[in-house]
Design a protein around this motif. Sequence first.
Motif, PDB file in Angstrom:
ATOM      1  N   LEU A   1       8.438  27.225  -6.463  1.00 15.46           N
ATOM      2  CA  LEU A   1       9.261  27.621  -5.233  1.00 15.46           C
ATOM      3  C   LEU A   1      10.588  27.920  -5.323  1.00 15.46           C
ATOM      4  CD1 LEU A   1       8.391  23.832  -3.821  1.00 15.46           C
ATOM      5  CD2 LEU A   1       7.222  25.663  -3.933  1.00 15.46           C
ATOM      6  N   GLY A   2      11.195  29.054  -4.910  1.00 11.23           N
ATOM      7  CA  GLY A   2      12.322  29.613  -5.010  1.00 11.23           C
ATOM      8  C   GLY A   2      12.759  31.028  -4.442  1.00 11.23           C
ATOM      9  N   GLY A   3      13.637  31.688  -4.905  1.00  9.87           N
ATOM     10  CA  GLY A   3      14.270  33.516  -4.665  1.00  9.87           C
ATOM     11  C   GLY A   3      15.171  33.150  -4.009  1.00  9.87           C
ATOM     12  N   SER A   4      15.679  34.260  -3.594  1.00 14.35           N
ATOM     13  CA  SER A   4      17.116  34.923  -3.364  1.00 14.35           C
ATOM     14  C   SER A   4      17.698  33.819  -2.304  1.00 14.35           C
ATOM     15  CB  SER A   4      16.824  35.755  -2.474  1.00 14.35           C
ATOM     16  OG  SER A   4      17.028  36.921  -3.369  1.00 14.35           O
ATOM     17  N   LEU A   5      17.135  33.642  -1.559  1.00 12.61           N
ATOM     18  CA  LEU A   5      18.274  31.924  -0.820  1.00 12.61           C
ATOM     19  C   LEU A   5      18.308  30.840  -1.738  1.00 12.61           C
ATOM     20  CD1 LEU A   5      17.621  33.152   2.699  1.00 12.61           C
ATOM     21  CD2 LEU A   5      20.093  32.914   1.232  1.00 12.61           C
TER      22      LEU A   5
ATOM     23  N   GLY B   1      22.601  37.999 -16.411  1.00  8.31           N
ATOM     24  CA  GLY B   1      23.202  39.702 -17.376  1.00  8.31           C
ATOM     25  C   GLY B   1      24.279  39.835 -15.382  1.00  8.31           C
ATOM     26  N   THR B   2      24.008  41.174 -15.205  1.00  4.46           N
ATOM     27  CA  THR B   2      25.172  41.302 -14.298  1.00  4.46           C
ATOM     28  C   THR B   2      24.613  40.692 -12.680  1.00  4.46           C
ATOM     29  OG1 THR B   2      23.107  43.391 -13.422  1.00  4.46           O
ATOM     30  CG2 THR B   2      25.137  43.646 -15.029  1.00  4.46           C
ATOM     31  N   GLY B   3      23.282  40.134 -13.075  1.00  4.37           N
ATOM     32  CA  GLY B   3      22.684  39.428 -11.709  1.00  4.37           C
ATOM     33  C   GLY B   3      22.733  40.497 -10.244  1.00  4.37           C
ATOM     34  N   VAL B   4      21.729  39.196  -9.427  1.00  8.90           N
ATOM     35  CA  VAL B   4      21.323  39.914  -7.686  1.00  8.90           C
ATOM     36  C   VAL B   4      22.434  39.710  -7.118  1.00  8.90           C
ATOM     37  CG1 VAL B   4      19.945  40.353  -5.881  1.00  8.90           C
ATOM     38  CG2 VAL B   4      19.374  40.615  -8.389  1.00  8.90           C
TER      39      VAL B   4
ATOM     40  N   SER C   1       5.092  11.721 -19.488  1.00  9.28           N
ATOM     41  CA  SER C   1       5.064  13.524 -19.595  1.00  9.28           C
ATOM     42  C   SER C   1       6.378  13.192 -18.358  1.00  9.28           C
ATOM     43  CB  SER C   1       4.188  13.952 -19.524  1.00  9.28           C
ATOM     44  OG  SER C   1       3.726  14.039 -18.418  1.00  9.28           O
ATOM     45  N   LYS C   2       7.295  14.225 -18.982  1.00  9.38           N
ATOM     46  CA  LYS C   2       8.064  14.741 -17.984  1.00  9.38           C
ATOM     47  C   LYS C   2       8.293  16.190 -18.024  1.00  9.38           C
ATOM     48  CE  LYS C   2      11.547  12.345 -20.249  1.00  9.38           C
ATOM     49  NZ  LYS C   2      11.060  11.216 -21.318  1.00  9.38           N
ATOM     50  N   PRO C   3       9.098  15.962 -16.053  1.00 11.14           N
ATOM     51  CA  PRO C   3       8.485  17.878 -15.487  1.00 11.14           C
ATOM     52  C   PRO C   3       9.669  18.456 -16.654  1.00 11.14           C
ATOM     53  CG  PRO C   3       9.699  16.532 -14.385  1.00 11.14           C
ATOM     54  CD  PRO C   3       9.210  16.306 -15.466  1.00 11.14           C
ATOM     55  N   LEU C   4       8.573  20.052 -17.149  1.00 10.24           N
ATOM     56  CA  LEU C   4       9.636  21.117 -17.523  1.00 10.24           C
ATOM     57  C   LEU C   4      10.729  21.732 -17.092  1.00 10.24           C
ATOM     58  CD1 LEU C   4       6.791  23.712 -17.732  1.00 10.24           C
ATOM     59  CD2 LEU C   4       6.904  21.852 -19.570  1.00 10.24           C
ATOM     60  N   VAL C   5      11.881  21.715 -18.377  1.00 12.17           N
ATOM     61  CA  VAL C   5      12.881  22.331 -17.529  1.00 12.17           C
ATOM     62  C   VAL C   5      13.128  23.816 -17.935  1.00 12.17           C
ATOM     63  CG1 VAL C   5      15.526  22.767 -17.733  1.00 12.17           C
ATOM     64  CG2 VAL C   5      14.364  20.294 -18.536  1.00 12.17           C
ATOM     65  N   VAL C   6      12.876  24.712 -16.869  1.00 14.81           N
ATOM     66  CA  VAL C   6      12.923  26.350 -16.486  1.00 14.81           C
ATOM     67  C   VAL C   6      13.816  27.059 -16.256  1.00 14.81           C
ATOM     68  CG1 VAL C   6      10.706  28.052 -15.505  1.00 14.81           C
ATOM     69  CG2 VAL C   6      10.751  25.809 -15.831  1.00 14.81           C
ATOM     70  N   ALA C   7      14.732  27.944 -16.736  1.00 16.72           N
ATOM     71  CA  ALA C   7      15.366  28.768 -16.192  1.00 16.72           C
ATOM     72  C   ALA C   7      15.538  30.291 -17.334  1.00 16.72           C
ATOM     73  CB  ALA C   7      16.933  28.109 -16.882  1.00 16.72           C
ATOM     74  N   PRO C   8      16.331  31.122 -16.806  1.00 12.75           N
ATOM     75  CA  PRO C   8      16.924  31.082 -16.259  1.00 12.75           C
ATOM     76  C   PRO C   8      16.426  31.798 -14.600  1.00 12.75           C
ATOM     77  CG  PRO C   8      17.422  33.288 -17.181  1.00 12.75           C
ATOM     78  CD  PRO C   8      16.097  32.497 -17.508  1.00 12.75           C
ATOM     79  N   GLY C   9      15.249  32.594 -14.645  1.00 11.01           N
ATOM     80  CA  GLY C   9      14.822  33.095 -13.676  1.00 11.01           C
ATOM     81  C   GLY C   9      15.253  34.873 -13.226  1.00 11.01           C
ATOM     82  N   GLY C  10      15.877  35.237 -13.707  1.00  7.95           N
ATOM     83  CA  GLY C  10      16.551  36.271 -13.205  1.00  7.95           C
ATOM     84  C   GLY C  10      15.810  37.314 -14.317  1.00  7.95           C
ATOM     85  N   PHE C  11      16.418  39.199 -14.004  1.00  4.84           N
ATOM     86  CA  PHE C  11      15.739  39.924 -14.438  1.00  4.84           C
ATOM     87  C   PHE C  11      16.504  40.284 -15.982  1.00  4.84           C
ATOM     88  CE2 PHE C  11      16.202  40.750 -10.044  1.00  4.84           C
ATOM     89  CZ  PHE C  11      14.733  41.952 -10.276  1.00  4.84           C
TER      90      PHE C  11
END
Length: 460
Positions: free
Chosen positions: A106-110, A213-216, A245-255
Amino acid sequence: MAAAGTQLGRLLGGLWFLAALLGRPGATAAAAGQPAAPAVAAVDGRRAVAATGEDFVCATLDWWPPDKCDYGTCAWGRAGLLNLDLSNKVLLNAVRAFSPPLLLRLGGSLQDKVMYGYGAGRPCAPFVRNASEMHGFSQGCLPLRRWDDLNAFFRRSGAKVVFGLNALNGRVPLPDGSMGGPWDYTNAASLIRYTANKGYRIHGWELGNELSGTGVGARVGADQYAADVIALKALVDDVYRSEPSKPLVVAPGGFFDQAWFTELVVKTGPDLLSVVTHHVYNLGPGRDTHLIDKILDPSTLDGMVSTFSDLQRLLKSTGTSAVAWVGEAGGAYNSGRHLVTDAFVFSFWYADELSGVSGFCGCSWICVCFECFFFFFFARFLDQLGMAARFDTKSYCRQSLVGGNYGLLNTTTFQPNPDYYSALLWHRLMGTKVLAVTFSGTNKIRAYAHCARDSESLCC
């Protein structure tokens, strides 16, 4: 989902028929009046060269409101997380058809403009179109009642959920154009605690969307981002301290940016970050009138090899326990293109990464039998998934499950688009063990091989 099962059966039958036609030596060349060129494929079943996760097939749900429009077309309808019809049985059954459960991101630009559960006099306002704002919309809000409804849907459908958190909250613009200062996680912490207290099962919490990186739209330096990931990990450990068991820690969701990702991985240490996610939109904008040419061009498809291999090399060389995911992949950005990214032709992009079926051939490590012609066609039919798997990608999240012009499901009716069946076939047939394949004859055919799902032996 009886209708979907019937259509899936018909599709399988059609693929077998087409496989027989394509698999006849020299059939294509003979039809063109040319001499047949020999084609040879060899599958080495002695050892796995890579492995996917059990949740390899993944899809996304986005925040875009109905008035999200690209190139004069508003393709999202009521498919956003705040508007999606969670009572629709076709949607429910489309998710239920996946077993093991479908992973949903669940995610995206906004995502970095969403606040959570305002109350006590503070209105929880929806997104409002504003051309002067980043991504063209004002800040929006997720009401806790809607979060309850979404989790009820996830429970009914059996979906596993990764939630993307707002990583820009509290930051300030810096002279270099980036967003600086530490992440203000107060609002995110309230959502995480509410979620845990309600007993909602979250597979992972992801920090930010396309800020690397340069981001969007916006960017955050890797050093600060690493500090924020460490803060998220501490928060998750605290909230779920009594959980086995704990939820995963996820990053960075970028290019993928080599230097930026390297700094993030090194500064978060070997065991803190669970998953490193990157995004794939290698076909350019959805308005490109040459999209079909790109989809059918092997050189375009090969353009992602360096990204997958560089990320794999980074994770191995740093000794981190984090694994790689494709957190969002829509191929063509700005919502894709109608009658291309939601049509059969897009399977040549999507499924090529997914492709390659093993387990049909009762042979050892050289697989030369009629049944393997299905393997050849399926590889041609389905490249992004096969390629990603070959480089140890554990999950591959298609943008989107529904919404835009690249949804696995039709935005209005929720009826499956062709790539839904590609995803379902992969999920049901392909195991986690990736085998080495060599193929000679033409660059128009891709060959990938996996052991069959639930296979007990390495050799297929």
